[in-house]
Motif scaffolding. Structure first.
Motif, PDB file in Angstrom:
ATOM      1  N   LEU A  89       0.923  -1.193   0.023  1.00  0.00           N
ATOM      2  CA  LEU A  89      -0.035   0.013  -0.049  1.00  0.00           C
ATOM      3  C   LEU A  89       0.705   1.507  -0.016  1.00  0.00           C
ATOM      4  N   GLN A  90       2.249   1.294  -0.167  1.00  0.00           N
ATOM      5  CA  GLN A  90       3.241   2.321  -0.196  1.00  0.00           C
ATOM      6  C   GLN A  90       2.678   3.329   1.188  1.00  0.00           C
ATOM      7  N   ALA A  91       2.671   2.705   2.079  1.00  0.00           N
ATOM      8  CA  ALA A  91       2.083   3.535   3.314  1.00  0.00           C
ATOM      9  C   ALA A  91       3.054   4.724   3.778  1.00  0.00           C
ATOM     10  N   LYS A  92       4.359   4.635   3.441  1.00  0.00           N
ATOM     11  CA  LYS A  92       5.176   5.816   3.886  1.00  0.00           C
ATOM     12  C   LYS A  92       4.936   6.856   2.934  1.00  0.00           C
ATOM     13  N   LYS A  93       4.538   6.632   1.609  1.00  0.00           N
ATOM     14  CA  LYS A  93       4.310   7.928   0.788  1.00  0.00           C
ATOM     15  C   LYS A  93       2.869   8.064   0.608  1.00  0.00           C
ATOM     16  N   PHE A  94       1.882   7.134   0.717  1.00  0.00           N
ATOM     17  CA  PHE A  94       0.519   7.403   0.835  1.00  0.00           C
ATOM     18  C   PHE A  94      -0.222   7.096   1.981  1.00  0.00           C
ATOM     19  N   ARG A  95      -0.410   7.846   3.146  1.00  0.00           N
ATOM     20  CA  ARG A  95      -0.700   7.797   4.192  1.00  0.00           C
ATOM     21  C   ARG A  95      -2.294   7.414   4.537  1.00  0.00           C
ATOM     22  N   GLU A  96      -3.048   7.683   3.376  1.00  0.00           N
ATOM     23  CA  GLU A  96      -4.410   7.921   3.610  1.00  0.00           C
ATOM     24  C   GLU A  96      -5.188   7.134   2.305  1.00  0.00           C
ATOM     25  N   ILE A  97      -6.215   6.353   2.543  1.00  0.00           N
ATOM     26  CA  ILE A  97      -6.954   5.921   1.550  1.00  0.00           C
ATOM     27  C   ILE A  97      -8.318   6.614   1.696  1.00  0.00           C
ATOM     28  N   ALA A  98      -8.829   7.300   0.394  1.00  0.00           N
ATOM     29  CA  ALA A  98     -10.232   8.150   0.938  1.00  0.00           C
ATOM     30  C   ALA A  98     -11.018   7.595  -0.250  1.00  0.00           C
ATOM     31  N   TYR A  99     -12.326   7.587   0.005  1.00  0.00           N
ATOM     32  CA  TYR A  99     -13.558   7.373  -0.796  1.00  0.00           C
ATOM     33  C   TYR A  99     -14.430   8.657  -0.616  1.00  0.00           C
ATOM     34  N   VAL A 100     -14.814   9.238  -1.854  1.00  0.00           N
ATOM     35  CA  VAL A 100     -15.841  10.323  -2.002  1.00  0.00           C
ATOM     36  C   VAL A 100     -17.271   9.838  -2.668  1.00  0.00           C
ATOM     37  N   GLY A 101     -18.285   9.476  -2.348  1.00  0.00           N
ATOM     38  CA  GLY A 101     -19.464   9.094  -2.971  1.00  0.00           C
ATOM     39  C   GLY A 101     -20.285  10.286  -3.268  1.00  0.00           C
ATOM     40  N   ASP A 102     -20.377  10.817  -4.357  1.00  0.00           N
ATOM     41  CA  ASP A 102     -20.966  11.966  -4.502  1.00  0.00           C
ATOM     42  C   ASP A 102     -22.493  11.694  -5.165  1.00  0.00           C
ATOM     43  N   TYR A 111     -28.903   1.505  -0.190  1.00  0.00           N
ATOM     44  CA  TYR A 111     -28.632   2.564  -1.174  1.00  0.00           C
ATOM     45  C   TYR A 111     -27.150   2.289  -1.907  1.00  0.00           C
ATOM     46  N   LEU A 112     -27.220   2.729  -3.383  1.00  0.00           N
ATOM     47  CA  LEU A 112     -25.986   2.535  -4.058  1.00  0.00           C
ATOM     48  C   LEU A 112     -25.511   3.660  -4.173  1.00  0.00           C
ATOM     49  N   VAL A 113     -24.067   3.758  -3.680  1.00  0.00           N
ATOM     50  CA  VAL A 113     -23.155   5.070  -3.638  1.00  0.00           C
ATOM     51  C   VAL A 113     -22.218   4.794  -4.782  1.00  0.00           C
ATOM     52  N   SER A 114     -22.034   5.808  -5.621  1.00  0.00           N
ATOM     53  CA  SER A 114     -21.131   5.887  -6.560  1.00  0.00           C
ATOM     54  C   SER A 114     -20.172   6.868  -6.310  1.00  0.00           C
ATOM     55  N   GLY A 115     -18.848   6.804  -6.702  1.00  0.00           N
ATOM     56  CA  GLY A 115     -17.930   7.913  -6.315  1.00  0.00           C
ATOM     57  C   GLY A 115     -16.440   7.309  -6.595  1.00  0.00           C
ATOM     58  N   GLN A 116     -15.432   7.979  -6.087  1.00  0.00           N
ATOM     59  CA  GLN A 116     -14.115   7.858  -6.512  1.00  0.00           C
ATOM     60  C   GLN A 116     -13.333   7.474  -5.352  1.00  0.00           C
ATOM     61  N   LEU A 117     -12.630   6.243  -5.480  1.00  0.00           N
ATOM     62  CA  LEU A 117     -11.755   5.789  -4.360  1.00  0.00           C
ATOM     63  C   LEU A 117      -9.983   6.111  -4.762  1.00  0.00           C
ATOM     64  N   ALA A 118      -9.416   6.716  -3.983  1.00  0.00           N
ATOM     65  CA  ALA A 118      -8.155   7.029  -3.995  1.00  0.00           C
ATOM     66  C   ALA A 118      -7.106   6.511  -3.303  1.00  0.00           C
ATOM     67  N   ILE A 119      -6.383   5.598  -3.819  1.00  0.00           N
ATOM     68  CA  ILE A 119      -5.331   4.667  -3.113  1.00  0.00           C
ATOM     69  C   ILE A 119      -3.831   4.671  -3.915  1.00  0.00           C
ATOM     70  N   CYS A 120      -3.197   4.994  -3.069  1.00  0.00           N
ATOM     71  CA  CYS A 120      -1.787   4.949  -3.528  1.00  0.00           C
ATOM     72  C   CYS A 120      -1.556   6.078  -4.962  1.00  0.00           C
ATOM     73  N   GLY A 121      -2.192   7.139  -4.641  1.00  0.00           N
ATOM     74  CA  GLY A 121      -1.903   8.105  -5.737  1.00  0.00           C
ATOM     75  C   GLY A 121      -2.837   7.869  -6.891  1.00  0.00           C
TER      76      GLY A 121
END
Length: 181
Positions: A89-102, A111-121
């Motif tokens: 997961l390259q934790a030293k470089k990318f400290r967070e995993i984020a999801y934004v369901g818009d 519910y069905l949530v659609s959005g963007q998952l940000a992981i490792c850049g």
């Protein structure tokens, strides 16, 4: 009128389950991993969710248990598995995993949530089905979503020249109970 609901380890759990692949897969452990530091929120408009956000601190990853394998997973092997997961997961470089369901659409039972998952850049589209039920002022929520290493540009951890490796697909599971006072 809008209302914000939050979730985290105080009222929920976030679990990652891995599989094994390759010719020597029977020798590997299917891991159950938790994250100790994460938070999620949703904004309700008219009582229905309109956005969903999730943030996971990668370094809070903890290996809970391993199933299968030739021998039971030991404490020392859990430490090694955690270290390997953090490298993947390259934790030293990318400290967070984020999801934004818009986009949140009502479906039968949730519910069905659609959005963007940000992981490792890398950011990829990800849809998640959330089961939701309400009793009095308590919402019970649960979800499971498959994420592929290959979709987010990660190479699964492997041993023995690739004959034993973490499966491309992992399952992220979530459950929580929210109080709506």
């Amino acid at each position: 009128m809008s209302e914000k609901l939050t979730v985290g380890p105080h009222n929920g759990e976030l679990i990652l389950r891995t599989g094994v692949a390759g010719p020597a897969a029977k020798a590997g452990h299917r891991l159950t991993i938790s994250f100790e530091s994460w938070s999620g929120s949703t904004t309700l408009i008219g009582g229905a969710p309109s956005t969903v956000m999730l943030s996971i601190v990668v370094d809070s990853l903890t290996v809970l248990r391993g199933e299968g394998g030739v021998t039971p997973l030991t404490g020392a092997e859990k430490v090694v598995a955690r270290s390997n997961a953090l490298k993947t997961l390259q934790a030293k470089k990318f400290r967070e995993i984020a999801y934004v369901g818009d986009s949140v659409e009502p479906i039968d039972g949730g519910y069905l949530v659609s959005g963007q998952l940000a992981i490792c850049g890398r950011t990829v589209d990800q849809s998640i089905g959330i089961d939701a039920s309400q009793a009095d002022a308590i919402w019970s929520l649960s979800a499971a979503s498959v994420i592929r290493h290959s979709d987010v540009g990660l190479k699964p951890f492997s041993l023995m020249m690739g004959t034993l490796k973490v499966a491309d697909e992992v399952e992220l599971g979530f459950r929580a109970e929210l109080s709506r006072d």
